[in-house]
Scaffold this motif. Sequence first.
Motif, PDB file in Angstrom:
ATOM      1  N   UNK A 192      39.742  38.059  22.077  1.00 23.09           N
ATOM      2  CA  UNK A 192      41.025  38.720  22.356  1.00 23.09           C
ATOM      3  C   UNK A 192      41.633  38.235  23.659  1.00 23.09           C
ATOM      4  N   UNK A 193      40.835  37.579  24.453  1.00 28.88           N
ATOM      5  CA  UNK A 193      41.365  37.058  25.713  1.00 28.88           C
ATOM      6  C   UNK A 193      41.596  38.132  26.752  1.00 28.88           C
ATOM      7  N   UNK A 194      40.769  39.181  26.764  1.00 32.86           N
ATOM      8  CA  UNK A 194      40.913  40.224  27.773  1.00 32.86           C
ATOM      9  C   UNK A 194      40.531  39.677  29.142  1.00 32.86           C
ATOM     10  N   UNK A 195      41.362  39.951  30.180  1.00 34.07           N
ATOM     11  CA  UNK A 195      41.097  39.359  31.491  1.00 34.07           C
ATOM     12  C   UNK A 195      39.820  39.872  32.134  1.00 34.07           C
ATOM     13  N   UNK A 196      39.429  41.099  31.832  1.00 31.37           N
ATOM     14  CA  UNK A 196      38.206  41.593  32.450  1.00 31.37           C
ATOM     15  C   UNK A 196      37.316  42.173  31.364  1.00 31.37           C
ATOM     16  N   UNK A 197      36.024  41.987  31.524  1.00 27.83           N
ATOM     17  CA  UNK A 197      35.060  42.453  30.533  1.00 27.83           C
ATOM     18  C   UNK A 197      33.695  42.034  31.020  1.00 27.83           C
ATOM     19  N   UNK A 198      32.792  41.700  30.130  1.00 29.84           N
ATOM     20  CA  UNK A 198      31.487  41.189  30.576  1.00 29.84           C
ATOM     21  C   UNK A 198      31.667  39.936  31.435  1.00 29.84           C
ATOM     22  N   UNK A 199      32.665  39.136  31.067  1.00 23.19           N
ATOM     23  CA  UNK A 199      33.023  37.991  31.912  1.00 23.19           C
ATOM     24  C   UNK A 199      33.943  38.539  32.992  1.00 23.19           C
ATOM     25  N   UNK A 200      33.443  38.623  34.262  1.00 29.04           N
ATOM     26  CA  UNK A 200      34.184  39.322  35.306  1.00 29.04           C
ATOM     27  C   UNK A 200      35.425  38.549  35.701  1.00 29.04           C
ATOM     28  N   UNK A 201      36.462  39.345  36.055  1.00 28.82           N
ATOM     29  CA  UNK A 201      37.684  38.735  36.574  1.00 28.82           C
ATOM     30  C   UNK A 201      37.447  38.213  37.991  1.00 28.82           C
ATOM     31  N   UNK A 202      36.684  39.003  38.781  1.00 26.89           N
ATOM     32  CA  UNK A 202      36.444  38.617  40.169  1.00 26.89           C
ATOM     33  C   UNK A 202      35.231  37.721  40.290  1.00 26.89           C
ATOM     34  N   UNK A 203      35.406  36.688  41.083  1.00 26.21           N
ATOM     35  CA  UNK A 203      34.251  35.870  41.441  1.00 26.21           C
ATOM     36  C   UNK A 203      33.339  36.735  42.287  1.00 26.21           C
ATOM     37  N   UNK A 204      32.039  36.537  42.136  1.00 30.48           N
ATOM     38  CA  UNK A 204      31.060  37.381  42.820  1.00 30.48           C
ATOM     39  C   UNK A 204      31.356  37.501  44.324  1.00 30.48           C
ATOM     40  N   UNK A 205      31.483  38.747  44.800  1.00 28.47           N
ATOM     41  CA  UNK A 205      31.789  38.963  46.227  1.00 28.47           C
ATOM     42  C   UNK A 205      31.273  40.329  46.644  1.00 28.47           C
ATOM     43  N   UNK A 206      31.234  40.570  47.954  1.00 29.58           N
ATOM     44  CA  UNK A 206      30.803  41.886  48.405  1.00 29.58           C
ATOM     45  C   UNK A 206      31.941  42.877  48.190  1.00 29.58           C
ATOM     46  N   UNK A 207      31.641  44.141  48.373  1.00 23.18           N
ATOM     47  CA  UNK A 207      32.600  45.202  48.090  1.00 23.18           C
ATOM     48  C   UNK A 207      33.923  44.962  48.812  1.00 23.18           C
ATOM     49  N   UNK A 208      35.025  45.198  48.079  1.00 19.31           N
ATOM     50  CA  UNK A 208      36.366  44.858  48.561  1.00 19.31           C
ATOM     51  C   UNK A 208      36.702  45.550  49.876  1.00 19.31           C
ATOM     52  N   UNK A 209      36.560  46.925  49.900  1.00 17.93           N
ATOM     53  CA  UNK A 209      36.909  47.677  51.100  1.00 17.93           C
ATOM     54  C   UNK A 209      36.061  47.231  52.278  1.00 17.93           C
TER      55      UNK A 209
END
Lengths: 260, 163, 283
Positions: free
Chosen positions: C261-278
């Motif tokens: 379906x081309x969903x932007x977020x799902x098991x394949x993460x939208x965000x590249x691995x990073x520490x917590x945003x805040x």
Amino acid sequence: MNGIFRFLGETVLQIFEKLGRGSYFLVLMLGGVPEVLKRPGLLIAQVYSVGVLTVALITISGLFVGMVLGLQGYTILSDFGAEQTLGVMVAASLVRELGPVVSALLFAGRAGSALTAEIGLMKATEQLSGMEMMAVDPVKRIVAPRFFAGMLSMPLLAAVFSMIGVLGGHGVGVGMLGVDDGAFWSQMQASLDVREDILNGIIKSVVFGFVVTWIAVFEGYDCLATSEGVSRATTRTVVHSAFAVLALDFLLTALMFGDF
Amino acid sequence: MHYSKSHATWVGFFVFLGIGALFFLALQVSNLSSFDHGDGYRLVARFENIGGLKVRSPVTVSGVRIGRVSAIDYDKKTYQAVVEMKINPTYDTLPADTSAGIYTSGLLGEQYIGLEPGGAEEYLQNGDQFEYTQSALVLEEIIGQFLFSKADELKKTDEADSQ
Amino acid sequence: MHRFYTEKTRRFVSQMDQADTECLVTIRDLTFRRGERVIFDRINLDFPRGKVTAIMGPSGTGKTTLLQLIGGQLRPDEGKVLVDGRNVHGLGLKALYELRKSIGMLFQNGALLTDLNVFENVAFPIREHTQLSESMIRKLVLMKLHAVGLRGARELTPAKLSGGMARRVALARAIALDPMMILYDEPFTGQDPITKGVLVKLIRELNDSLGMTSIVVSHDVQETATIADRMYVISEGRVIGEGTPETLSRTTSERVRQFLTGAPDGPERFHYEAIDYTRDLLS
């Protein structure tokens, strides 16, 4: 400090690895001899693009180099009252050194870089891979004819360079500066030897042709299959060829004319 | 594979030009055109000193080249240089008492063997040896002699002055 | 002797036979690494004869690598690839080249030989591998070009062709020797809708009319789903989904659904691995 040693070690290993790959590649190309013999058309097409298209450059460069030699030689030799030997100076420097070396450098710049770029682009656009999948060996079909065409063209180009150069030196020395025509030729013929000078010059140009074309086709075949990879390989061809030609020239000269 | 006819023509022209250039170099620029190739008869001359004579140096009569030096050796018994030369077979009428000398062409030129024909009835044959030879003039010796004689002269004039 | 010929072995043997006749290409326990990276981790794939089988997956999953493994251009670290009963990587160079004559491959950008025109490009494999007369070659080439609708473009050089036309010429070249199988490497990438439609039609028609087997590697879900008889979805070196387009569309797997379906977020993460945003902003 550790980093420097590591860098040096890695560089040396890389050089050896590349030499190994290049030698293996050479063996593969030699395997293409029967293919080239069976279909001379492949060779003719390549001699055209490698040799014929370089003739104009070689002719013009040879003419100017010969004329400069005539001019400079005359200025120096006339100080000793030896301008009669101008022919010897022009011809000896052309046949022994400048003919093979300068035409090999020009050849690397004109034909060598073109060969690298062509083969590299064929790799980048998957043409080589596509040929493999069509059960056609690209080394035999594409690379080998180019390699042999380069090897064949180089001695002929060097000979043309030397001939035009001698004529250019004659034009300046005899035509403009008034050196005696008979002395120009006879001194030249008396001093230059067929085996020692002409044949050694030809041997040099054969060796240079072999090395330059080998470098050119190998760099093209071995390059990274991207546009940046191709442009870098083209630069490497010219730089490595120039190094190889000049170093080999010293080695060959020492072997041929030196008393070792 | 297909290649155009005009390409083939150009390639033919190129190969012709290249081979032509090689011929030009061999015939016009170097000495292939002047006789060579081992045929010719052999003569031997012994010299006290050959100076800068080399193998392939020319052998001339009255300034015309008739052959070349083919080998140079040293005879350890007589302490002489043995020079072997090949003479063009057309010039087979050198008298037996011809003398050989080593000269220099010009001040800076190369050294060559000049032959001076004698008056004998017989001619030199293959393998014959020259009876009369004149060694090369070594520049250092000439200058040395010249300086020596000058010094002598000076001494003499000095002596004359003092008297 | 017969005592050892148990029911189990008999079933196994008959399965093997079936696999051989039904599937043109069989891939077993294939593992391929590029340096440290594992591209394929013991995957098993079957490509039935006469069908269009699609391999789908996100970019960088090594779909092209798979085709190169089937064509014998790359060597697997483990496992084997059987094409028409022959182990591709056990063949000598001569036998491999012989096998490749019966495999056509369509490269991503066509891979046409730039110094030859369209006609000569299609004629290339015929000239290389047969001794046919010039008039015969001409007929064959025109037939292949007609099949892709480019008979009129025979004099053009590859530089003058649009991307879609180049692919069609390459397709004509791929079928020049009437292969038993064609491998398509991303045939739809970067094409306009009309060209995509043309290619979809061509792949299906050629497959059915010439009785070939087709393997299509693609990440264009829509187009691939319309022609594939069977689909595999590969991600991170493993097969995560397989079946007909219909069964796949009803899949329960989150990952397969996200890809289809081309969903932007799902098991394949939208965000590249990073520490917590805040935390990242306040640090």
